[in-house]
Scaffold this active site. Structure first.
Site, PDB file in Angstrom:
ATOM      1  N   GLN A  48      30.374   2.607 -19.223  1.00 19.00           N
ATOM      2  CA  GLN A  48      30.016   1.231 -18.892  1.00 19.00           C
ATOM      3  C   GLN A  48      30.037   0.293 -20.091  1.00 19.00           C
ATOM      4  OE1 GLN A  48      26.442   2.678 -16.342  1.00 19.00           O
ATOM      5  NE2 GLN A  48      26.987   0.682 -15.522  1.00 19.00           N
ATOM      6  N   HIS A  68      42.332   2.449 -13.250  1.00 21.91           N
ATOM      7  CA  HIS A  68      43.716   2.060 -13.540  1.00 21.91           C
ATOM      8  C   HIS A  68      44.592   2.043 -12.286  1.00 21.91           C
ATOM      9  CE1 HIS A  68      43.209   3.320 -18.038  1.00 21.91           C
ATOM     10  NE2 HIS A  68      42.649   2.155 -17.753  1.00 21.91           N
ATOM     11  N   ASP A  81      38.170  -0.420 -19.762  1.00 21.35           N
ATOM     12  CA  ASP A  81      39.037  -0.182 -20.919  1.00 21.35           C
ATOM     13  C   ASP A  81      38.444  -0.737 -22.212  1.00 21.35           C
ATOM     14  OD1 ASP A  81      40.733   0.952 -19.122  1.00 21.35           O
ATOM     15  OD2 ASP A  81      42.378  -0.474 -19.376  1.00 21.35           O
ATOM     16  N   ARG A 106      18.261   5.252 -24.680  1.00 24.08           N
ATOM     17  CA  ARG A 106      18.874   6.286 -23.858  1.00 24.08           C
ATOM     18  C   ARG A 106      20.344   5.911 -23.637  1.00 24.08           C
ATOM     19  NH1 ARG A 106      19.552   6.854 -17.502  1.00 24.08           N
ATOM     20  NH2 ARG A 106      20.619   8.849 -17.519  1.00 24.08           N
ATOM     21  N   HIS A 151      27.136  11.186 -17.553  1.00 26.45           N
ATOM     22  CA  HIS A 151      26.836  10.022 -16.726  1.00 26.45           C
ATOM     23  C   HIS A 151      28.115   9.624 -15.973  1.00 26.45           C
ATOM     24  CE1 HIS A 151      23.947   6.422 -16.291  1.00 26.45           C
ATOM     25  NE2 HIS A 151      24.922   6.246 -15.412  1.00 26.45           N
ATOM     26  N   ASN A 195      23.000  12.674 -15.032  1.00 28.18           N
ATOM     27  CA  ASN A 195      22.447  11.437 -14.488  1.00 28.18           C
ATOM     28  C   ASN A 195      22.643  11.381 -12.980  1.00 28.18           C
ATOM     29  OD1 ASN A 195      21.489   8.488 -14.931  1.00 28.18           O
ATOM     30  ND2 ASN A 195      23.298   8.284 -13.636  1.00 28.18           N
ATOM     31  N   GLU A 196      21.549  11.243 -12.241  1.00 27.71           N
ATOM     32  CA  GLU A 196      21.564  11.061 -10.788  1.00 27.71           C
ATOM     33  C   GLU A 196      22.567  11.989 -10.105  1.00 27.71           C
ATOM     34  OE1 GLU A 196      22.210   6.912 -10.023  1.00 27.71           O
ATOM     35  OE2 GLU A 196      20.325   6.312 -10.953  1.00 27.71           O
ATOM     36  N   ASN A 337      15.003   7.414 -12.450  1.00 27.60           N
ATOM     37  CA  ASN A 337      15.586   6.086 -12.283  1.00 27.60           C
ATOM     38  C   ASN A 337      15.065   5.489 -10.986  1.00 27.60           C
ATOM     39  OD1 ASN A 337      17.094   6.867 -14.489  1.00 27.60           O
ATOM     40  ND2 ASN A 337      19.038   6.994 -13.408  1.00 27.60           N
ATOM     41  N   TYR A 339      14.966   1.635  -8.651  1.00 30.28           N
ATOM     42  CA  TYR A 339      15.312   0.221  -8.507  1.00 30.28           C
ATOM     43  C   TYR A 339      14.674  -0.427  -7.286  1.00 30.28           C
ATOM     44  CZ  TYR A 339      18.903   1.053 -12.039  1.00 30.28           C
ATOM     45  OH  TYR A 339      19.559   1.377 -13.208  1.00 30.28           O
ATOM     46  N   GLU A 404      15.660   4.474 -16.059  1.00 29.46           N
ATOM     47  CA  GLU A 404      16.374   3.290 -15.584  1.00 29.46           C
ATOM     48  C   GLU A 404      15.465   2.520 -14.636  1.00 29.46           C
ATOM     49  OE1 GLU A 404      20.301   3.631 -13.882  1.00 29.46           O
ATOM     50  OE2 GLU A 404      20.868   5.239 -15.276  1.00 29.46           O
TER      51      GLU A 404
END
Length: 508
Positions: A48, A68, A81, A106, A151, A195-196, A337, A339, A404
Site C-alpha cells: 500500500q 497491472h 507501482d 506496525r 499483508h 494480517n486478517e 483490527n 473498524y 488497525e
C-alpha cells in the site's frame, strides 16, 4: 455446558454491570487517560505504501499482477507501482512519526522483495538492506518496530504453484519467516505472522475482490486457504520458539479483523454468536480456546449445508487431532483490527455454496449509523467496546494490541470526522481497559499516511498524513487529525481542547 474461568467471570460481571444504569465513563476522567507505558503508534502495509514495485531484483507479487491487468476491478485502474514511494521516502516518514511523538510503527514486509523467486534459495541483498535501514531509522528515533510478515502480497510464483491452496505453501512460508527472523529478530521484538487471514481468504475465494481473485472456488477455496494459513502460522510460531525465542526473547502473534455484531431482532443472541464464530472464531478458536479446533457451531452448520448441497463430506476440512494440539496456544498476543459493526439476522445469503451462505445469516447496516466514504464502514463506536469485551470473555482475556483502527475520507486536510471517530472509538477502548479490565497494551492507528486502498485504489484515504499522489515527489502534509494525535500522545489523554490552527491544549 461451557465453564468459564475466574478471569472470564470478572469480565462478564463487569460487562453486565456496564450495560446497565449509570455510564461510569462519563463520571470518571481517569477513563480518558492512557495507562502508563501504553504503546501508541501508527500502521501501514508494504504494497500500500512502498511503491518501487520493480526496483532492484524484487519479484512480482500477486497485487502487481492483479493491478497491472487494469480490467476495472480496481477503481480508476490504480496500481501500487509508486504508491507513496515509501521505499525511497522512509526516512521522511519516520521523521513525521518522530514529530508526532509516535512510539510504535506496525508495518509489513514484502515477501517478494525479500525472496525474489518466492523461495529461500535466493535472498535479496537490497530487499534485506531496505528493511534493515527502515528498522534502524525507527530505533534511532525511539520508535518500536512491529513487523507483520504477510499483508496479502505473496509472490506471484507462489500463486502460480497454487498459492494458499497448496499445502506446500506452509513450508514456503516457514522458510520465508526463518530468513526474516535471522535478519531482523535481533532488532524486532514483536512479530505478527498474518494480517486478517480470514478476510484474506474470503476476499480471494468468496468475493474475488482481492488478488489473485479466484471466486469460482467459493465455498471450498476459503476454507482450504484458512486451514493452510492456520498451519503456516503455527509452524512459524513453533519454529520461532525453538530457534529464536531463547536468544532474542521476542513475541509473536496473529491478527484478526474483529467486527462487532448486533442482532436485528431483540434477544437473538444465536445469530450474533454464529456471526462471531464464523468471522472471528474461525481462526482464533483453534489458537486461543482451551479446546482448540474450529468452533463447534461452524463445523455443524457447514456440514449440514454441505450435505444439503450434495457434497459427500463437509466442505470445511477436518484439522485432525494432531494439528488441533499443535495449533492450540501458538500466539503470545492477539493483534486486533477493528473498524465497524454490522447487524445480523437469520436468513440465507444467495451465494451458494459460500462462507456467507453457510452461516445462514443476513448481514446489513443500520440506516441511522453515520456514513463514511467507504460504504462498508459506518461509525459505530459502541461496537468497539462490545467486541473487545467479547474477545476478553471468549479467550480468557489475552494480551491484545489494537493494530488497525481508523476511518476513510475524501482526501481532505480538515478531517474533523476522523478526529471525532478517533475520540469516540478510543474512549470505548479506554473504558474497556479501565473499567472492564480488558488486557490491551497498545494501539496503532490506521493509517500513518494515505495509501493505495486495495480495490478502492486512491479513491479513499485513511491517513492522518495527506499524500499528493499527483505530485512526483509524493508530498506529505499533516492533516488536522495528525495535529490532534500529537497532542493526545504528548499528554497521554483524550482530554484536550479542540484544535485551533493545528494547536491544542489540555482541557475539555
Amino acid at each position: 455446558m461451557k465453564l468459564i474461568t475466574s478471569t472470564q467471570f470478572i469480565i462478564l460481571f463487569v460487562f453486565i454491570i456496564s450495560t446497565q444504569g449509570t455510564n461510569l465513563s462519563e463520571e470518571n476522567e481517569e477513563y480518558l487517560r492512557f495507562p502508563p507505558n501504553f504503546l501508541l503508534g501508527a500502521a501501514t502495509a508494504a504494497y500500500q505504501i512502498e511503491g518501487a514495485w520493480n526496483v532492484s531484483d524484487k519479484g512480482e507479487s500477486v497485487w502487481d499482477r492483479f493491478s497491472h491487468e487494469r480490467n476495472g476491478r480496481i477503481v480508476n485502474n490504480d496500481t501500487g507501482d509508486i504508491a507513496c514511494d515509501s521505499y525511497h521516502k522512509f526516512r521522511e516518514d519516520v521523521s513525521l512519526m518522530k514529530q508526532l511523538g509516535i512510539k510504535a510503527y506496525r508495518f509489513s514486509l514484502s515477501w517478494p522483495r525479500i525472496l525474489p523467486t518466492g523461495f529461500s534459495n535466493k535472498v535479496s541483498k537490497d530487499g534485506i538492506a531496505y528493511y534493515h535501514n527502515l528498522i534502524d531509522e525507527l530505533l534511532a528515533n525511539d520508535i518500536e518496530p512491529i513487523v507483520t510478515l504477510y499483508h496479502w502480497d505473496h509472490p506471484q510464483v507462489i500463486e502460480d504453484a497454487g498459492g494458499w491452496l497448496n499445502p506446500y505453501v506452509i513450508d514456503w512460508f516457514v522458510d520465508y519467516a526463518r530468513v526474516v527472523f535471522k535478519e531482523f529478530a535481533p532488532k524486532v521484538k514483536k512479530f505478527i505472522t498474518l494480517n486478517e487471514p480470514s478476510d484474506s481468504c474470503i476476499f480471494i475465494y468468496t468475493t474475488g475482490i482481492h488478488a489473485p481473485s479466484k471466486s469460482f472456488l467459493h465455498g471450498i477455496g476459503e476454507y482450504i486457504c484458512a486451514e493452510n494459513m492456520l498451519k503456516a502460522h503455527a509452524r512459524v510460531y513453533r519454529m520461532y520458539q525453538k530457534e529464536f525465542k531463547d536468544i532474542y526473547n521476542g513475541s509473536l502473534g496473529i491478527n484478526a479483523h474483529s467486527r462487532n455484531f448486533f442482532p436485528k431482532h431483540e434477544n437473538d443472541s444465536e445469530s450474533v454468536e454464529i456471526a462471531f464464530q464464523f468471522s472471528i472464531g474461525w481462526l482464533l478458536h483453534p489458537i486461543f480456546s482451551e479446546k482448540g479446533d474450529y468452533p463447534d457451531i461452524m463445523k455443524k452448520l457447514i456440514a449440514i449445508k454441505s450435505q444439503e448441497q450434495g457434497y459427500p463430506r463437509s466442505r470445511l476440512p477436518e484439522l485432525g487431532a494432531n494439528w488441533v494440539d499443535y495449533i492450540r496456544g501458538t500466539s503470545d498476543f492477539l493483534s486486533v483490527n477493528h473498524y465497524t459493526s454490522t447487524i445480523v439476522e437469520r436468513g440465507d445469503d444467495k451465494l451458494e455454496p459460500s462462507f456467507y451462505n453457510d452461516q445462514g445469516l443476513i448481514h446489513e447496516q443500520d440506516p441511522t449509523w453515520e456514513s463514511t466514504v467507504s460504504s462498508w464502514l459506518k461509525i459505530v463506536p459502541e461496537g468497539f467496546g462490545n467486541i473487545l469485551r467479547k474477545l476478553a470473555i471468549e479467550y480468557n482475556n489475552p494480551l491484545i494490541y489494537i493494530t488497525e483502527n481508523g476511518v476513510s475520507d475524501e482526501n481532505t486536510l480538515d478531517d474533523d470526522k476522523r478526529v471525532t471517530y478517533y475520540q469516540k472509538y478510543l474512549k470505548e477502548m479506554l473504558v474497556s481497559i479501565h473499567r472492564d479490565k480488558v488486557n490491551i497494551k497498545g494501539y496503532t492507528l490506521w493509517s500513518l499516511i494515505d495509501s493505495f486502498e486495495w480495490s478502492s485504489g486512491y479513491s479513499q484515504t485513511f491517513g492522518i498524513v495527506h499524500v499528493n499522489f499527483t505530485d512526483p515527489e509524493r508530498k506529505r502534509t499533516l492533516k488536522k487529525s495528525a495535529h490532534w494525535w500529537r497532542e493526545v500522545i504528548k499528554y497521554g489523554s483524550l482530554k484536550i481542547r479542540s484544535l485551533e490552527n493545528g494547536n491544542s491544549t489540555l482541557g475539555m
